[in-house]
Design a protein around this motif. Structure first.
Motif, PDB file in Angstrom:
ATOM      1  N   SER A 128     -30.912   8.226  -4.642  1.00  0.00           N
ATOM      2  CA  SER A 128     -31.522   9.562  -4.674  1.00  0.00           C
ATOM      3  C   SER A 128     -32.370   9.699  -5.932  1.00  0.00           C
ATOM      4  N   ILE A 129     -33.218  10.697  -5.936  1.00  0.00           N
ATOM      5  CA  ILE A 129     -34.035  10.973  -7.118  1.00  0.00           C
ATOM      6  C   ILE A 129     -33.138  11.387  -8.289  1.00  0.00           C
ATOM      7  N   GLN A 130     -32.015  12.024  -8.002  1.00  0.00           N
ATOM      8  CA  GLN A 130     -31.059  12.407  -9.040  1.00  0.00           C
ATOM      9  C   GLN A 130     -30.502  11.160  -9.732  1.00  0.00           C
ATOM     10  N   GLN A 131     -30.053  10.173  -8.935  1.00  0.00           N
ATOM     11  CA  GLN A 131     -29.534   8.930  -9.524  1.00  0.00           C
ATOM     12  C   GLN A 131     -30.624   8.223 -10.330  1.00  0.00           C
ATOM     13  N   MET A 132     -31.836   8.208  -9.794  1.00  0.00           N
ATOM     14  CA  MET A 132     -32.929   7.552 -10.507  1.00  0.00           C
ATOM     15  C   MET A 132     -33.170   8.234 -11.846  1.00  0.00           C
ATOM     16  N   GLY A 133     -33.208   9.554 -11.830  1.00  0.00           N
ATOM     17  CA  GLY A 133     -33.407  10.296 -13.076  1.00  0.00           C
ATOM     18  C   GLY A 133     -32.285  10.058 -14.073  1.00  0.00           C
ATOM     19  N   ASP A 134     -31.039  10.066 -13.580  1.00  0.00           N
ATOM     20  CA  ASP A 134     -29.888   9.860 -14.470  1.00  0.00           C
ATOM     21  C   ASP A 134     -29.948   8.494 -15.146  1.00  0.00           C
ATOM     22  N   ILE A 135     -30.174   7.441 -14.368  1.00  0.00           N
ATOM     23  CA  ILE A 135     -30.145   6.107 -14.970  1.00  0.00           C
ATOM     24  C   ILE A 135     -31.386   5.868 -15.830  1.00  0.00           C
ATOM     25  N   ALA A 136     -32.533   6.394 -15.413  1.00  0.00           N
ATOM     26  CA  ALA A 136     -33.743   6.233 -16.229  1.00  0.00           C
ATOM     27  C   ALA A 136     -33.560   6.915 -17.585  1.00  0.00           C
ATOM     28  N   HIS A 137     -32.954   8.089 -17.587  1.00  0.00           N
ATOM     29  CA  HIS A 137     -32.692   8.807 -18.836  1.00  0.00           C
ATOM     30  C   HIS A 137     -31.745   8.005 -19.734  1.00  0.00           C
ATOM     31  N   GLN A 138     -30.659   7.512 -19.157  1.00  0.00           N
ATOM     32  CA  GLN A 138     -29.670   6.739 -19.924  1.00  0.00           C
ATOM     33  C   GLN A 138     -30.286   5.457 -20.504  1.00  0.00           C
ATOM     34  N   LEU A 190     -22.668  -3.245 -20.946  1.00  0.00           N
ATOM     35  CA  LEU A 190     -22.537  -1.793 -21.130  1.00  0.00           C
ATOM     36  C   LEU A 190     -23.319  -1.038 -20.060  1.00  0.00           C
ATOM     37  N   VAL A 191     -24.482  -1.556 -19.686  1.00  0.00           N
ATOM     38  CA  VAL A 191     -25.255  -0.927 -18.610  1.00  0.00           C
ATOM     39  C   VAL A 191     -24.508  -1.086 -17.290  1.00  0.00           C
ATOM     40  N   GLU A 192     -23.899  -2.250 -17.083  1.00  0.00           N
ATOM     41  CA  GLU A 192     -23.121  -2.456 -15.856  1.00  0.00           C
ATOM     42  C   GLU A 192     -21.973  -1.448 -15.769  1.00  0.00           C
ATOM     43  N   GLU A 193     -21.271  -1.220 -16.879  1.00  0.00           N
ATOM     44  CA  GLU A 193     -20.184  -0.220 -16.900  1.00  0.00           C
ATOM     45  C   GLU A 193     -20.731   1.175 -16.611  1.00  0.00           C
ATOM     46  N   LEU A 194     -21.889   1.499 -17.177  1.00  0.00           N
ATOM     47  CA  LEU A 194     -22.513   2.801 -16.949  1.00  0.00           C
ATOM     48  C   LEU A 194     -22.850   2.990 -15.470  1.00  0.00           C
ATOM     49  N   LEU A 195     -23.404   1.962 -14.846  1.00  0.00           N
ATOM     50  CA  LEU A 195     -23.739   2.047 -13.422  1.00  0.00           C
ATOM     51  C   LEU A 195     -22.489   2.273 -12.580  1.00  0.00           C
ATOM     52  N   GLN A 196     -21.404   1.623 -12.961  1.00  0.00           N
ATOM     53  CA  GLN A 196     -20.136   1.814 -12.243  1.00  0.00           C
ATOM     54  C   GLN A 196     -19.637   3.247 -12.415  1.00  0.00           C
ATOM     55  N   GLN A 197     -19.707   3.777 -13.652  1.00  0.00           N
ATOM     56  CA  GLN A 197     -19.256   5.148 -13.914  1.00  0.00           C
ATOM     57  C   GLN A 197     -20.080   6.169 -13.139  1.00  0.00           C
ATOM     58  N   LEU A 198     -21.387   5.932 -13.037  1.00  0.00           N
ATOM     59  CA  LEU A 198     -22.276   6.868 -12.358  1.00  0.00           C
ATOM     60  C   LEU A 198     -22.343   6.624 -10.850  1.00  0.00           C
ATOM     61  N   SER A 199     -21.637   5.605 -10.366  1.00  0.00           N
ATOM     62  CA  SER A 199     -21.632   5.226  -8.941  1.00  0.00           C
ATOM     63  C   SER A 199     -23.040   4.974  -8.401  1.00  0.00           C
ATOM     64  N   ILE A 200     -23.833   4.288  -9.195  1.00  0.00           N
ATOM     65  CA  ILE A 200     -25.186   3.929  -8.784  1.00  0.00           C
ATOM     66  C   ILE A 200     -25.153   2.494  -8.277  1.00  0.00           C
ATOM     67  N   PRO A 201     -25.627   2.266  -7.056  1.00  0.00           N
ATOM     68  CA  PRO A 201     -25.606   0.906  -6.498  1.00  0.00           C
ATOM     69  C   PRO A 201     -26.448  -0.062  -7.334  1.00  0.00           C
ATOM     70  N   TYR A 202     -25.907  -1.263  -7.534  1.00  0.00           N
ATOM     71  CA  TYR A 202     -26.608  -2.295  -8.293  1.00  0.00           C
ATOM     72  C   TYR A 202     -26.040  -3.646  -7.880  1.00  0.00           C
ATOM     73  N   LYS A 203     -26.745  -4.685  -8.285  1.00  0.00           N
ATOM     74  CA  LYS A 203     -26.196  -6.032  -8.160  1.00  0.00           C
ATOM     75  C   LYS A 203     -26.664  -6.842  -9.354  1.00  0.00           C
ATOM     76  N   ARG A 204     -25.829  -7.784  -9.747  1.00  0.00           N
ATOM     77  CA  ARG A 204     -26.186  -8.707 -10.816  1.00  0.00           C
ATOM     78  C   ARG A 204     -26.689  -9.974 -10.136  1.00  0.00           C
ATOM     79  N   ARG A 208     -31.261   4.242 -24.557  1.00  0.00           N
ATOM     80  CA  ARG A 208     -30.848   2.952 -25.132  1.00  0.00           C
ATOM     81  C   ARG A 208     -32.051   2.072 -25.458  1.00  0.00           C
ATOM     82  N   HIS A 209     -33.252   2.571 -25.162  1.00  0.00           N
ATOM     83  CA  HIS A 209     -34.506   1.846 -25.424  1.00  0.00           C
ATOM     84  C   HIS A 209     -34.554   0.502 -24.708  1.00  0.00           C
ATOM     85  N   LEU A 210     -33.992   0.455 -23.499  1.00  0.00           N
ATOM     86  CA  LEU A 210     -34.009  -0.777 -22.716  1.00  0.00           C
ATOM     87  C   LEU A 210     -35.261  -0.827 -21.847  1.00  0.00           C
TER      88      LEU A 210
END
Length: 148
Positions: free
Chosen positions: A85-95, A117-131, A99-101
């Protein structure tokens, strides 16, 4: 041999008939204007680019009638982020911005270099990702700033 300019890119021309040597670079080496490299055939080259440009995957460093030397970027260890969602995109882009990543975008995916640390953040925010190991076309560039 000293390379002072990029003569083209294999994606923009028909070069299939030529013998191709490759220079394998890590993505962070793409921003270095001066470096010493070795091709996959053992040929040593010096790169001293006159222009202020980064190398990209597929750049042709040398070409004659029969041979060419091409930049090939090695796979990076990445987090491929797929917000739903745009909400998830905004949340992770802000985070990530806090962190200046640096991030890159391919279609609906956001790519960042792996960081636990970013992987842990994605898990906390329940944002889908893959390594994954994946080739990026250009370097992740850190942008300078200040909090004045």
């Amino acid at each position: 041999m000293i390379i002072e300019k990029v003569v083209g890119n294999i994606e923009t021309g028909d070069m299939r008939a030529l013998h191709m040597e490759r220079v394998y670079l890590e993505s962070d080496q793409l921003v270095k204007r001066i470096q010493r490299v070795v091709t996959d055939h053992g040929k040593e080259l010096g790169i001293r680019l006159k222009d202020q440009q980064d190398l990209v995957d597929g750049d042709i460093l040398y070409m004659d009638e029969k041979n060419m030397i091409v930049v090939s970027v090695k796979d990076d260890d990445l987090l491929t982020i797929m917000p739903t969602s745009i909400q998830q995109m905004g949340d992770i882009a802000h985070q990530l911005g806090n962190r200046h990543l640096p991030a890159q975008f391919e279609g609906d995916e956001m790519l960042v270099q792996y960081d636990y640390l970013v992987e842990e953040l994605l898990q906390q925010l329940s944002i889908p990702y893959k390594r994954e190991k994946r080739k990026v076309k250009q370097a992740f560039r850190h942008i300078g700033h200040s909090h004045d």
